[in-house]
Motif scaffolding. Structure first.
Motif, PDB file in Angstrom:
ATOM      1  N   ARG A 124       0.727  -1.339  -0.016  1.00 27.08           N
ATOM      2  CA  ARG A 124       0.206  -0.029   0.018  1.00 27.08           C
ATOM      3  C   ARG A 124       0.665   1.250  -0.041  1.00 27.08           C
ATOM      4  O   ARG A 124       1.020   2.147   1.002  1.00 27.08           O
ATOM      5  CB  ARG A 124      -1.021  -0.197   1.468  1.00 27.08           C
ATOM      6  N   LEU A 125       1.601   1.187  -0.983  1.00 26.29           N
ATOM      7  CA  LEU A 125       2.729   2.707  -1.235  1.00 26.29           C
ATOM      8  C   LEU A 125       2.840   2.786  -2.643  1.00 26.29           C
ATOM      9  O   LEU A 125       2.448   2.168  -3.428  1.00 26.29           O
ATOM     10  CB  LEU A 125       3.661   2.330  -0.483  1.00 26.29           C
ATOM     11  N   ALA A 126       3.100   4.106  -2.830  1.00 24.45           N
ATOM     12  CA  ALA A 126       3.546   4.632  -4.026  1.00 24.45           C
ATOM     13  C   ALA A 126       4.789   5.251  -4.061  1.00 24.45           C
ATOM     14  O   ALA A 126       5.008   5.979  -3.046  1.00 24.45           O
ATOM     15  CB  ALA A 126       2.280   5.345  -4.744  1.00 24.45           C
ATOM     16  N   VAL A 127       5.808   5.327  -5.088  1.00 22.65           N
ATOM     17  CA  VAL A 127       6.912   6.031  -5.368  1.00 22.65           C
ATOM     18  C   VAL A 127       6.709   6.977  -6.555  1.00 22.65           C
ATOM     19  O   VAL A 127       6.400   6.369  -7.641  1.00 22.65           O
ATOM     20  CB  VAL A 127       8.019   5.075  -5.444  1.00 22.65           C
ATOM     21  N   VAL A 128       7.038   8.291  -6.231  1.00 21.52           N
ATOM     22  CA  VAL A 128       6.339   9.358  -7.230  1.00 21.52           C
ATOM     23  C   VAL A 128       7.591  10.303  -7.311  1.00 21.52           C
ATOM     24  O   VAL A 128       8.357  10.560  -6.276  1.00 21.52           O
ATOM     25  CB  VAL A 128       5.158   9.644  -7.134  1.00 21.52           C
ATOM     26  N   GLU A 129       7.772  10.914  -8.380  1.00 24.53           N
ATOM     27  CA  GLU A 129       8.666  12.228  -8.644  1.00 24.53           C
ATOM     28  C   GLU A 129       7.722  13.363  -8.245  1.00 24.53           C
ATOM     29  O   GLU A 129       6.472  13.056  -8.294  1.00 24.53           O
ATOM     30  CB  GLU A 129       9.104  12.017 -10.054  1.00 24.53           C
ATOM     31  N   PRO A 130       8.288  14.488  -7.988  1.00 27.18           N
ATOM     32  CA  PRO A 130       7.543  15.439  -7.334  1.00 27.18           C
ATOM     33  C   PRO A 130       6.845  16.388  -8.192  1.00 27.18           C
ATOM     34  O   PRO A 130       5.747  16.780  -7.999  1.00 27.18           O
ATOM     35  CB  PRO A 130       8.867  16.493  -6.935  1.00 27.18           C
ATOM     36  N   GLY A 131       6.946  15.954  -9.527  1.00 28.05           N
ATOM     37  CA  GLY A 131       6.157  16.820 -10.580  1.00 28.05           C
ATOM     38  C   GLY A 131       4.743  16.019 -11.005  1.00 28.05           C
ATOM     39  O   GLY A 131       3.814  16.368 -11.815  1.00 28.05           O
ATOM     40  N   THR A 162       0.932  19.628  -7.757  1.00 27.68           N
ATOM     41  CA  THR A 162       1.949  18.488  -8.036  1.00 27.68           C
ATOM     42  C   THR A 162       1.918  17.756  -6.430  1.00 27.68           C
ATOM     43  O   THR A 162       1.797  18.816  -5.208  1.00 27.68           O
ATOM     44  CB  THR A 162       3.279  18.875  -8.186  1.00 27.68           C
ATOM     45  N   ILE A 163       2.545  16.676  -6.389  1.00 31.16           N
ATOM     46  CA  ILE A 163       2.727  15.757  -5.005  1.00 31.16           C
ATOM     47  C   ILE A 163       4.022  16.755  -4.396  1.00 31.16           C
ATOM     48  O   ILE A 163       4.084  17.011  -3.191  1.00 31.16           O
ATOM     49  CB  ILE A 163       3.129  14.504  -5.412  1.00 31.16           C
ATOM     50  N   GLY A 164       5.062  17.416  -5.383  1.00 29.49           N
ATOM     51  CA  GLY A 164       6.042  18.043  -4.527  1.00 29.49           C
ATOM     52  C   GLY A 164       5.616  19.402  -3.885  1.00 29.49           C
ATOM     53  O   GLY A 164       5.909  19.777  -2.792  1.00 29.49           O
ATOM     54  N   GLY A 165       4.542  20.051  -4.517  1.00 32.50           N
ATOM     55  CA  GLY A 165       3.690  21.150  -3.947  1.00 32.50           C
ATOM     56  C   GLY A 165       3.236  20.804  -2.579  1.00 32.50           C
ATOM     57  O   GLY A 165       3.170  21.540  -1.735  1.00 32.50           O
ATOM     58  N   ASN A 166       2.400  19.601  -2.549  1.00 35.24           N
ATOM     59  CA  ASN A 166       1.775  19.181  -1.359  1.00 35.24           C
ATOM     60  C   ASN A 166       2.559  19.276  -0.331  1.00 35.24           C
ATOM     61  O   ASN A 166       2.204  19.336   0.893  1.00 35.24           O
ATOM     62  CB  ASN A 166       0.800  17.794  -1.908  1.00 35.24           C
ATOM     63  N   LEU A 167       3.765  18.505  -0.645  1.00 39.98           N
ATOM     64  CA  LEU A 167       4.778  18.130   0.365  1.00 39.98           C
ATOM     65  C   LEU A 167       5.380  19.451   0.834  1.00 39.98           C
ATOM     66  O   LEU A 167       5.568  19.413   2.076  1.00 39.98           O
ATOM     67  CB  LEU A 167       5.935  17.194  -0.270  1.00 39.98           C
ATOM     68  N   ALA A 168       5.468  20.347   0.071  1.00 42.37           N
ATOM     69  CA  ALA A 168       6.193  21.574   0.362  1.00 42.37           C
ATOM     70  C   ALA A 168       5.316  22.438   1.541  1.00 42.37           C
ATOM     71  O   ALA A 168       6.068  23.004   2.459  1.00 42.37           O
ATOM     72  CB  ALA A 168       6.320  22.616  -0.926  1.00 42.37           C
ATOM     73  N   CYS A 169       4.081  22.371   1.596  1.00 45.62           N
ATOM     74  CA  CYS A 169       3.227  23.143   2.455  1.00 45.62           C
ATOM     75  C   CYS A 169       2.456  22.134   3.298  1.00 45.62           C
ATOM     76  O   CYS A 169       1.610  22.880   3.900  1.00 45.62           O
ATOM     77  CB  CYS A 169       2.340  24.106   1.774  1.00 45.62           C
ATOM     78  N   ASN A 170       2.764  20.749   3.264  1.00 50.62           N
ATOM     79  CA  ASN A 170       1.807  19.896   4.007  1.00 50.62           C
ATOM     80  C   ASN A 170       0.307  20.046   3.772  1.00 50.62           C
ATOM     81  O   ASN A 170      -0.469  20.238   4.691  1.00 50.62           O
ATOM     82  CB  ASN A 170       1.983  19.965   5.540  1.00 50.62           C
ATOM     83  N   ALA A 171       0.093  19.951   2.280  1.00 55.51           N
ATOM     84  CA  ALA A 171      -1.256  20.323   2.066  1.00 55.51           C
ATOM     85  C   ALA A 171      -2.186  18.987   2.630  1.00 55.51           C
ATOM     86  O   ALA A 171      -1.990  18.153   3.021  1.00 55.51           O
ATOM     87  CB  ALA A 171      -1.429  20.296   0.284  1.00 55.51           C
ATOM     88  N   ALA A 172      -3.570  19.378   2.399  1.00 56.32           N
ATOM     89  CA  ALA A 172      -4.569  18.375   3.219  1.00 56.32           C
ATOM     90  C   ALA A 172      -5.649  18.456   2.286  1.00 56.32           C
ATOM     91  O   ALA A 172      -5.952  17.703   1.404  1.00 56.32           O
ATOM     92  CB  ALA A 172      -4.806  18.819   4.604  1.00 56.32           C
TER      93      ALA A 172
END
Length: 472
Positions: free
Chosen positions: A113-120, A148-158
């Motif tokens: 139950r995991l995914a490995v992705v690039e930030p874009g 993007t996932i990278g943006g979600n990570l950058a600001c801890n999006a929810a």
């Protein structure tokens, strides 16, 4: 030490050549017209970057950071620019590193139950890919189709689902990143348990690219629910709605979304369209419940019991797609309605304890009256995350100044209620002047030391997040 290349308006020929060598063909923009769109985000602030570097491979990042360190060239990471706080607005004369071309989903492992992705990778792209395996990634910001996932990570999006499934920090297992010193690091684990070393994964998430550039993420996926039900509750006052929120969150069934609109939000919709909601309604809750089909009736009944109190005027439950659409009609009409009410808005996403929601909204109504600024409130009531919108017309003399003064008072109110100045939008440039009101000097000093350890020359997204250091 501050970056010094920011004083230049054009790249020196040698630096331009070296950046091009790392970027590869078509990987570097230097023409002002080409780099102009990369100078702003949804905060509407704009600074023209000195160049735009398109990352396509994690192996490019260490030599890029080393080169920028040698030239003291500031780096600002960027996804798709959907953020609202100016976190991806470059430093003056700085370099934008866009990760939009690193959009590969490396693998989805249904067994673990995991995914490995690039930030874009776009949030929605990941959701669609995970759904093919019966899974989803919990963070669901309203910009999911574009961010993007990278943006979600950058600001801890929810997003709305955070009330049940948590934020990006809760749904991320590990990262690959490059620090401001140029060191490639791997943080976290590929398991749901792991306590070896400090938790650098959670430190980097929400740091807005000030500590490291994320090049890969291992994300925790969750099984898709079998079914979902939607309820809409209408209340005669904010106190009744707030009591219902507290009661709903206290019973055993956690909703997957618990959204709120106050009287000002409902009035804004009424001015734009006919939502079919009586004028006496002063607060609205949208409630979604998901889970196993076999227990859904009982779960909805539990939520409905908690939602009922003497202030409840109506409680509706949708059983099919058409009824769900009808119940969400009012909430979906809010954003276009506000665009018709004022040419500009200040959109903040503060958080208070759920028990303080009624006090918060009452205080915001008082501030709106005292300052002569229309304030519209809605958001994620289940975790106290409210989007406070100050509507204004910059063409009206003094209104912008009154709005800024009102915003300052809003933040004071939030902190007095034991809340925080940002729930999911980050800090960036917009909230930076207010950070010292929430964090004590010792904590800020420790954070500055962490920043220096990760980024000794201060080239990563300078002048973001932490308050400006005192001048000697």
């Amino acid at each position: 030490m501050k970056p010094t290349a920011s004083q230049a308006s054009e790249l020196p020929a040698g630096l331009r050549r070296d950046l091009s060598d790392i970027a590869g063909p078509g990987g570097l923009l230097t023409d002002p017209a080409d780099r102009w769109p990369y100078g702003y985000d949804n905060s509407q602030r704009h600074i023209l970057p000195i160049a735009v570097f398109f990352a396509t491979d994690a192996e490019q990042i260490p030599p890029l950071v080393a080169l920028c360190n040698a030239h003291r060239l500031a780096i600002t990471a960027r996804g798709r620019g959907t953020g609202t706080t100016g976190a991806s607005v470059p430093a003056p004369g700085g370099l934008v590193v866009s990760f939009e071309r690193m959009r590969q989903i490396r693998r989805i492992d249904a067994a673990d139950r995991l995914a490995v992705v690039e930030p874009g990778v776009l949030n929605q792209t990941l959701q669609e890919a995970a759904a093919e395996h019966g899974l989803f990634w919990p963070p669901d910001p309203s910009s999911a189709a574009f961010c993007t996932i990278g943006g979600n990570l950058a600001c801890n999006a929810a997003g709305p689902r955070a009330v049940k499934y948590g934020t990006t920090r809760d749904a991320t297992l590990g990262l690959h990143a490059v620090t401001g010193a140029g060191a490639a690091i791997r943080t976290g684990v590929a398991t749901t348990k792991g306590v070896v070393g400090y938790d650098l994964t959670r430190l980097l998430i929400g740091s807005e690219g000030t500590l490291a550039l994320i090049t890969e993420a291992t994300l925790r996926l969750t099984p898709l629910p079998e079914t979902k039900r939607t309820l809409r509750a209408l209340y005669r006052d904010i106190e009744a709605a707030a009591d219902a929120v507290a009661a709903i969150m206290a019973q055993p069934v956690t909703p997957c979304a618990l959204e709120f609109m106050d009287a000002a939000a409902l009035e804004s919709v009424r001015r734009y369209s006919d939502p079919g909601i009586p004028d006496a309604v002063r607060a609205l809750l949208m409630i979604e419940v998901d889970g196993p089909a076999a227990g859904m009736d009982a779960a909805v009944a539990s939520i409905a019991r908690a939602a009922r109190n003497p202030g409840l005027m109506d409680l509706g439950t949708a059983h099919d797609a058409a009824e769900v659409e009808a119940l969400w009609k009012t909430r979906k009409a809010l954003s276009p309605a506000m665009r018709h009410l004022a040419p500009k808005k200040i959109n903040e996403d503060i958080v208070v304890p759920v028990s303080q929601l009624a006090v918060l909204i009452a205080g915001l109504e008082r501030l709106a009256e005292e300052r002569g600024i229309r304030i519209v409130n809605y958001g994620h009531a289940g975790n106290g995350n409210i989007h406070v919108n100050l509507l204004l017309d910059p063409a009206v003399p003094g209104e912008s100044e009154r709005a800024e003064q009102c915003l300052s008072a809003v933040f004071d109110l939030v902190l007095a209620l034991g809340g925080t100045l940002s729930g999911e939008h980050g800090v960036g440039l917009v909230k930076r002047p207010f950070v010292a009101r929430e964090l004590d000097p010792a904590a800020i000093g420790l954070m500055r030391a962490i920043k220096r350890q990760f980024d000794p020359n201060g080239i990563l997204n300078p002048d973001k997040g932490l308050p400006e250091a005192a001048k000697d």
